[in-house]
Design an enzyme around this catalytic site. Structure first.
Site, PDB file in Angstrom:
ATOM      1  N   HIS A 178      39.946  41.146  35.877  1.00  0.00           N
ATOM      2  CA  HIS A 178      39.776  40.766  37.283  1.00  0.00           C
ATOM      3  C   HIS A 178      38.531  41.415  37.879  1.00  0.00           C
ATOM      4  CE1 HIS A 178      43.844  39.032  37.442  1.00  0.00           C
ATOM      5  NE2 HIS A 178      44.158  40.018  36.623  1.00  0.00           N
ATOM      6  N   ASP A 189      40.494  35.477  43.838  1.00  0.00           N
ATOM      7  CA  ASP A 189      41.307  36.485  43.159  1.00  0.00           C
ATOM      8  C   ASP A 189      41.109  37.869  43.792  1.00  0.00           C
ATOM      9  OD1 ASP A 189      42.586  38.119  41.298  1.00  0.00           O
ATOM     10  OD2 ASP A 189      41.082  37.821  39.725  1.00  0.00           O
TER      11      ASP A 189
END
Length: 550
Positions: A363, A190
């Site tokens: 994130h 990610d």
């Protein structure tokens, strides 16, 4: 036997995450997300990935694995499953969210969904696959370990390293350690916040801010967040109960998700804590908290309707406290800003991500990304989930963590990365077009329709209509001028009269056989454009309606 990694979405963009992995004659797919439109894509509901490659290789596709239940990872499933009806594998909460989405779709085929527990292995042909737990802004988020004959591939899904998550389920460091001991051939990680230094704050920090605002509010409280933010919703519910407030829900997706999460014990909600939205008008405003959709300024959402005084049950009043517990998705900034402005104008006190610590993203920031790289020590690295600058920044982090620059691959959607044990190369690239959705209609657009929409929104349109007869040639109705979105051009002003006169002269040339019907259209189009530009310095679109009377 080589392995091919084929991203069909999620690179050089935020959203639309989908990745195909081909091993021999078998393909598995990771995630099936949609993307929300930006300001240059007017009138679009959302955008789907181009799955032409999967349809072409339909017999080879064996399963879809979903990392978590956000729209950018599950939103395309209602459009993919009717075309490629293969088993879906997901965690418990994610499977429940998928079931809600697929059951909402009309005329939907039977489908198979399998709940996979963390570290539970499943064999799909030449693949051996297992989930491992990660932290994200939604419970039950998973990374995926894929074993092939060439080696181990790790796909992180969306993640951050939160040592104090709301559900107390931290990232599975033991699994990561075991994968590192086994040796990681490829890491797909990610990249969404790869530009952000330091660490991402814990979700619990947001809970503390929300609790403080809720405790200090004097009147009604309205909280807008993503309907899938189950951990965030739990903290809001906990604070509401602590402050003796009853909870009401408005917004279809919010109601469905909270009902599902409560029934499956992912949300702990005391009995009778939630009341129908209409009942909020029967109790004191300082005893109510309303959970609403609309954190992204969606035009039909509950919060936006409230901001426009159009919600059938809730009217914003002075001393209302509104909390927007989310940050705008790229492309939604103007919609969110307008909603905030409208709420302030109605007298509400608004807390949002730019003024209060009411949101943290889910994130990993740079230090967490480096930790993942240093734990797994992959031979090859492919940053995923982000715009190009995010992928680029993540690539630099990988190089700093010891990955050879020649083994770092910044791909585009459609690129085919072929991997052997000791070598990896981009061998080909598939042509990819975005799929636009409006209502129940989908279409591929290489740019034509969207360019036309942008042109119309910028320049407006002038419509010139008339009716003529072919045999014998005659003018049946005189020219009529109308316009949409063009200033200083109404039915009876100077320019309209000039356009009518110009049209009349060409119609008379048609009647006198000086020009035919095709020439009439061409010359009338060209002369009208030139006349408008000469008089106004504008270039609106010109639509001609020359009707033929029998």
């Amino acid at each position: 036997m080589s392995v091919q990694i084929i991203p069909l979405g999620g690179l050089d963009e935020i959203g639309k995450n989908i990745l195909a992995i081909k091993h021999g004659n078998e393909i598995i797919v990771i995630d099936a997300g949609l993307k929300f439109p930006n300001q240059h894509q007017p009138g679009i509901d959302f955008i789907l990935p181009d799955i032409s490659y999967l349809i072409k290789n339909k017999e080879k596709v064996k399963a879809i694995f979903i990392t978590h239940g956000h729209e950018d990872h599950i939103g395309a499933l209602p459009y993919i499953i009717p075309k490629i009806n293969v088993p879906i594998y997901a965690s418990k909460l994610t499977s429940d969210l998928i079931n809600i989405k697929l059951k909402d779709a009309k005329s939907f085929p039977e489908y198979e969904i399998n709940v996979l527990q963390p570290r539970e292995k499943v064999g799909i042909g030449k693949f051996s696959i297992e989930f491992f737990r990660v932290c994200h802004s939604i419970p039950d988020a998973m990374g995926i370990a894929i074993r092939t004959k060439e080696g181990l591939i790790i796909h992180t899904g969306d993640f951050k390293i939160d040592h104090t998550p709301v559900d107390n389920k931290i990232i599975d460091f033991q699994a990561l350690s075991e994968y590192a001991s086994e040796g990681v051939l490829l890491l797909c990680s990610d990249s969404t916040y790869a530009e952000i230094s330091g660490y991402t704050p814990s979700e619990k920090v947001v809970g503390q801010t929300l609790d403080k605002i809720i405790t200090n509010a004097k009147s009604r409280i309205i909280v807008a967040t993503f309907a899938s933010q189950i951990s965030r919703i739990q903290q809001i519910i906990d604070s509401a109960i602590k402050n003796y407030r009853q909870i009401a829900i408005t917004g279809k997706s919010m109601l469905k998700n909270i009902t599902m999460a409560t029934n499956t014990k992912y949300l702990k909600t005391p009995k009778n804590a939630i009341i129908p939205i209409k009942k909020t008008n029967e109790i004191s405003k300082n005893q109510t908290l309303i959970l609403a959709t609309g954190s992204q300024g969606e035009p039909t959402s509950a919060l936006v309707k409230m901001s426009l005084h159009q919600h059938k049950d809730i009217k914003i009043e002075k001393e209302d406290t509104v909390i927007i517990s989310a940050s705008p998705i790229p492309g939604n900034e103007m919609l969110v800003s307008k909603t905030i402005d409208n709420l302030f104008k109605l007298g509400a006190e608004v807390h949002h991500s730019k003024t209060s610590f009411v949101h943290v993203h889910g994130h990993a920031s740079q230090e967490e990304l480096k930790l993942m790289l240093n734990l797994l020590k992959p031979k090859f690295f492919m940053p995923i989930h982000g715009e190009f600058r995010h992928l680029y920044s993540h690539g630099k982090l990988a190089n700093a963590a010891g990955v050879d620059p020649s083994n770092i691959f910044l791909l585009n959607n459609g690129d085919i990365l072929q991997i052997h044990k000791f070598q990896a190369d981009v061998i080909d690239s598939l042509s990819q077009n975005e799929i636009f959705v409006k209502g129940n209609y989908t279409w591929q657009d290489p740019g034509n329709i969207m360019n036309e929409r942008i042109n119309l929104s910028k320049n407006g349109i002038v419509i010139l209509s008339a009716t003529v007869k072919e045999k014998p040639r005659a003018i049946v109705t005189q020219p009529i001028i109308s316009s949409i979105g063009v200033p200083n051009l109404c039915e009876k002003n100077k320019i309209s009269e000039m356009l009518k006169s110009n049209a009349q002269s060409y119609l008379e040339k048609y009647v006198s056989n000086e020009i035919d019907l095709d020439q009439l259209n061409i010359k009338l189009q060209s002369s009208s454009k030139n006349l408008i530009y000469k008089e106004t310095f504008q270039r609106p679109n010109i639509a001609l309606e020359i009707n033929i009377s029998k």
